[in-house]
Design a protein around this motif. Structure first.
Motif, PDB file in Angstrom:
ATOM      1  N   GLU A   8       0.839  -1.196   0.000  1.00 12.81           N
ATOM      2  CA  GLU A   8       0.000   0.000   0.000  1.00 12.81           C
ATOM      3  C   GLU A   8       0.875   1.248   0.000  1.00 12.81           C
ATOM      4  O   GLU A   8       1.857   1.331   0.730  1.00 12.81           O
ATOM      5  N   ALA A   9       0.518   2.191  -0.874  1.00  9.40           N
ATOM      6  CA  ALA A   9       1.271   3.445  -0.977  1.00  9.40           C
ATOM      7  C   ALA A   9       0.302   4.609  -1.101  1.00  9.40           C
ATOM      8  O   ALA A   9      -0.820   4.453  -1.582  1.00  9.40           O
ATOM      9  N   ARG A  10       0.773   5.763  -0.658  1.00 12.78           N
ATOM     10  CA  ARG A  10      -0.011   6.996  -0.800  1.00 12.78           C
ATOM     11  C   ARG A  10       0.750   7.930  -1.724  1.00 12.78           C
ATOM     12  O   ARG A  10       1.908   8.266  -1.479  1.00 12.78           O
ATOM     13  N   ARG A  15      -1.007  13.128  -7.540  1.00 13.29           N
ATOM     14  CA  ARG A  15      -0.322  12.151  -8.399  1.00 13.29           C
ATOM     15  C   ARG A  15      -0.888  10.741  -8.269  1.00 13.29           C
ATOM     16  O   ARG A  15      -0.246   9.764  -8.636  1.00 13.29           O
ATOM     17  N   GLY A  16      -2.126  10.649  -7.775  1.00 16.56           N
ATOM     18  CA  GLY A  16      -2.741   9.333  -7.607  1.00 16.56           C
ATOM     19  C   GLY A  16      -2.865   8.559  -8.906  1.00 16.56           C
ATOM     20  O   GLY A  16      -2.619   7.354  -8.941  1.00 16.56           O
ATOM     21  N   GLY A  17      -3.231   9.229  -9.977  1.00 19.78           N
ATOM     22  CA  GLY A  17      -3.337   8.560 -11.278  1.00 19.78           C
ATOM     23  C   GLY A  17      -2.001   8.033 -11.758  1.00 19.78           C
ATOM     24  O   GLY A  17      -1.916   6.939 -12.323  1.00 19.78           O
ATOM     25  N   GLU A  18      -0.945   8.791 -11.519  1.00 21.02           N
ATOM     26  CA  GLU A  18       0.398   8.348 -11.911  1.00 21.02           C
ATOM     27  C   GLU A  18       0.825   7.122 -11.110  1.00 21.02           C
ATOM     28  O   GLU A  18       1.421   6.192 -11.655  1.00 21.02           O
ATOM     29  N   LEU A  19       0.541   7.140  -9.795  1.00 20.25           N
ATOM     30  CA  LEU A  19       0.908   5.993  -8.962  1.00 20.25           C
ATOM     31  C   LEU A  19       0.144   4.756  -9.401  1.00 20.25           C
ATOM     32  O   LEU A  19       0.720   3.673  -9.527  1.00 20.25           O
ATOM     33  N   LEU A  20      -1.141   4.901  -9.674  1.00 16.35           N
ATOM     34  CA  LEU A  20      -1.938   3.771 -10.136  1.00 16.35           C
ATOM     35  C   LEU A  20      -1.390   3.221 -11.456  1.00 16.35           C
ATOM     36  O   LEU A  20      -1.238   2.012 -11.624  1.00 16.35           O
ATOM     37  N   GLN A  42      -7.514   9.962  -0.769  1.00 14.90           N
ATOM     38  CA  GLN A  42      -6.177  10.448  -0.430  1.00 14.90           C
ATOM     39  C   GLN A  42      -5.114   9.823  -1.339  1.00 14.90           C
ATOM     40  O   GLN A  42      -3.968   9.670  -0.949  1.00 14.90           O
ATOM     41  N   ASP A  43      -5.523   9.459  -2.559  1.00 20.65           N
ATOM     42  CA  ASP A  43      -4.604   8.920  -3.570  1.00 20.65           C
ATOM     43  C   ASP A  43      -3.822   7.709  -3.076  1.00 20.65           C
ATOM     44  O   ASP A  43      -2.635   7.564  -3.345  1.00 20.65           O
ATOM     45  N   ARG A  44      -4.507   6.811  -2.356  1.00 16.68           N
ATOM     46  CA  ARG A  44      -3.864   5.581  -1.894  1.00 16.68           C
ATOM     47  C   ARG A  44      -4.108   4.461  -2.900  1.00 16.68           C
ATOM     48  O   ARG A  44      -5.165   4.372  -3.514  1.00 16.68           O
TER      49      ARG A  44
END
Length: 85
Positions: A8-10, A15-20, A42-44
């Motif tokens: 799990e990362a935040r 930048r949630g879309g980039e992390l996904l 929270q972009d997790r």
């Protein structure tokens, strides 16, 4: 035995879309029995992989993303399946 790994990362602000997208591009050295990806406020981003292996077995894990992409180090947990009864 089945062992499940949770990753799990935040993401950094906005930048949630980039992390996904980054998570979806990551390939493991071996194929798990199952792999699921989730997102939350929270972009997790959460990834769970299931492996046919003992609890302490060495199985491939997702790496840490670049520090600029996340707000903190990745959280990792390992669980073993139990049967009711």
């Amino acid at each position: 035995m089945t062992v499940a790994l949770m990753w799990e990362a935040r993401a950094a602000e906005g930048r949630g879309g980039e992390l996904l997208a980054w998570v979806r591009e990551q390939r493991l050295a071996a194929e798990p029995l199952r792999r699921e990806t989730f997102r939350a406020p929270q972009d997790r981003v959460l990834v769970i992989t299931w492996w046919d292996a003992p609890y302490a077995a060495e199985v491939p894990e997702l790496p840490e993303p670049d520090a600029e992409l996340v707000t903190r180090a990745v959280h990792r947990w390992r669980f073993e399946a139990v049967t009711d009864g």
